[in-house]
Design an enzyme around this catalytic site. Sequence first.
Site, PDB file in Angstrom:
ATOM      1  N   GLU B  44      -2.778  22.356  21.487  1.00 40.74           N
ATOM      2  CA  GLU B  44      -3.856  22.680  20.546  1.00 40.74           C
ATOM      3  C   GLU B  44      -5.105  21.947  21.014  1.00 40.74           C
ATOM      4  O   GLU B  44      -5.079  20.730  21.184  1.00 40.74           O
ATOM      5  CB  GLU B  44      -3.542  22.157  19.144  1.00 40.74           C
ATOM      6  CG  GLU B  44      -2.402  22.842  18.443  1.00 40.74           C
ATOM      7  CD  GLU B  44      -2.135  22.180  17.086  1.00 40.74           C
ATOM      8  OE1 GLU B  44      -1.081  22.475  16.516  1.00 40.74           O
ATOM      9  OE2 GLU B  44      -2.964  21.370  16.611  1.00 40.74           O
ATOM     10  N   ASP B  55      -9.427  15.623   8.792  1.00 40.56           N
ATOM     11  CA  ASP B  55      -8.979  14.683   9.819  1.00 40.56           C
ATOM     12  C   ASP B  55      -9.207  13.229   9.452  1.00 40.56           C
ATOM     13  O   ASP B  55     -10.199  12.869   8.837  1.00 40.56           O
ATOM     14  CB  ASP B  55      -9.685  14.979  11.142  1.00 40.56           C
ATOM     15  CG  ASP B  55      -9.133  16.239  11.781  1.00 40.56           C
ATOM     16  OD1 ASP B  55      -7.914  16.286  12.001  1.00 40.56           O
ATOM     17  OD2 ASP B  55      -9.911  17.176  12.025  1.00 40.56           O
ATOM     18  N   TYR B 169       2.240  26.473  10.493  1.00 42.02           N
ATOM     19  CA  TYR B 169       1.975  25.035  10.600  1.00 42.02           C
ATOM     20  C   TYR B 169       2.400  24.410   9.275  1.00 42.02           C
ATOM     21  O   TYR B 169       1.799  24.660   8.237  1.00 42.02           O
ATOM     22  CB  TYR B 169       0.482  24.828  10.850  1.00 42.02           C
ATOM     23  CG  TYR B 169       0.059  23.431  11.259  1.00 42.02           C
ATOM     24  CD1 TYR B 169       0.427  22.310  10.518  1.00 42.02           C
ATOM     25  CD2 TYR B 169      -0.741  23.240  12.380  1.00 42.02           C
ATOM     26  CE1 TYR B 169       0.019  21.043  10.902  1.00 42.02           C
ATOM     27  CE2 TYR B 169      -1.162  21.970  12.765  1.00 42.02           C
ATOM     28  CZ  TYR B 169      -0.771  20.873  12.011  1.00 42.02           C
ATOM     29  OH  TYR B 169      -1.191  19.623  12.394  1.00 42.02           O
TER      30      TYR B 169
END
Lengths: 397, 258
Positions: B44, B55, B169
């Site tokens: 990725e 994040d 995911y």
Amino acid sequence: MQKIKPGRFGNFGGQYIPETLMTEVNRLAAAYDHYKNDPDFQAELTTLLNDYAGRPSRLYYAKRMSEDLGGAQIYFKREDLNHTGSHKINNVLGQMLLAQKMGKTRVIAETGAGQHGVATATVAALMGMECEVFMGKVDTDRQALNVYRMKLLGAKVHAITTGTGTLKDAVNAAMQEWASRVDDTHYVIGSTMGPHPFPTMVRDFQSVISREARAQILEATGKLPAAIVACVGGGSNAIGAFYNFINDKDVRLIGCEAAGKGVNTDQQAATMETGRTGIFHGMKSRFIQDGDGQIAPVYSISAGLDYPGIGPEHVHLAETGRAEYVGVTDDEAVDAFEYIAKEEGIICAVESAHAVAYVQKLAPQLAKDQIIICNLSGRGDKDVAAIARYRGVDIHD
Amino acid sequence: MTNLKTVFANKKAFIAFVVAGDPDFAACADNIVALAEAGADLVEIGIPFSDPVADGPVIQAADLRAFAAGSTTAKVFELVAAVRKRTQVPLVFLTYCNLVYQYDYDKFFTRCAELDVAGAIIPDLPLEERDEVKPIAEAHGCHIIPLVTPTTPPERIAKIVANVDGFIYVVSSMGITGTRDNIKTDLNQLVANIRKYTTTPTAIGFGIHTPEQAAQMGAVADGVIVGSAIVDIIGQYGREAPTHLQDYVKAMRAALPE
């Protein structure tokens, strides 16, 4: 307003947030849908707004300013006189009453100038909820008084050092915190931004401003104003001041953005003028950004307007031509801050002073039988030290 | 175009994440090649965003290193073109919606298809908004990889995984990216819920950094995704990272169940 689907204002709005938050945001939307039509909830909210926050706020005729400017008659909607000193309390009471109904025991909030943080900390004390406020480090420095107020009220304040250390980064940090703890926590977003249902919900809670103002001006003068003028960062006081006049097509709706050191510099936050459509902070709206879509650093003397985006409903109102948006520089806002203090004996927030500055330009262009309502979104005690610094005056004792 | 099914065929997949341009573009290409050679089944590539709200600090720091190295979306595509001359490892992008929107959805996935990038993970593009992008990506043969989290209820999982055939995911924990020593979510239950509705492979990410975790998560899902731990190695070793990355990937690979 024509809506394509719930949470959309024309092409703008939506729910562009991580899946970690979607279930909670959907739960919130469902709860809001239920309670907004619940007479008991609305009665409880009205009691809080009236008895605790001091509503309805006054619509004050500014006689000296009207005469001095020599044009339109100027009225101020006095949101600065609300408990905690700004319009922010209207939304906070609504959201936190809703959060309580949802069983939440903890709230988090972002804040720029600190007015929304103070309002959230205040209502958290009132309702016995835990409260944490996220505030950019630049803002905790320039709004130190409000940081201490929040601490007095029992809230924990996090100074955020990432990015530009301002409102945008405070929103990022609050969203991250919410994503890690949704079970007992509600995120009290302070403006008409973020994912659906926030832009709609915050607008509804703030629309009390124009509901009162419309009735008050009709009562006082028997006619509608020629224009409503309000400052715009994310856009909550402006949408609240505009909302009940949207269908009155002859009433101009004017939002005043922070042009900082000028819209042709990189030291500004005039999103309508210098931004373009993008996707950020949960919404498709307009943002100041570079060619790739990286969100740009922005600047304003006013921490509350120092934000690179604007609420999606404002972009829709602009694109459909219903509302106008103008830039007001730091210099103009500071001049207006001093002008209204000397002329009317009102020390207003430097955010609100952006609207006052535009009223100074607009009033002389209108006839004496026309009316301007300017929303004084907050009071300026918090800004006195910063204005002194701006003027190079040392007030440390 | 790489079929992502091959990534998961007959083995548990090890998926590695790097930030494009971290610590600079030449070193980043070397790192991707090293990861592929050491046995990563899919890489990725994160396109840095100014405000990466999903994040944690490790990836935020990598984004800043990449910006210091002059990262732009155009340079990220140049990086992939350079990488493609050296390895055919399957690739996907991970980035935020605004960067794809500004590049133009159609142009973005046209470039992806040209460079054999099989799809994109876009954390701020949930089910409610993905129809704005998914049909365009699919017209170019690319996948939009959806995320399922510990708070996603079963009826919502059913909608998310419908008509998705890249991979799913699976977010191991609430919050943001970053290594975690304890992953508390009942992932057996979460993956079982997903498998009720689809045969599309699942890969678990968020927090995984040790071989023990790889073994444990690999037993639950069809693959594991490691981001912050790899980005940490790059942050620590800079241009010397490739050998350290290879050692790390080999150890993680070895820990995965057959």
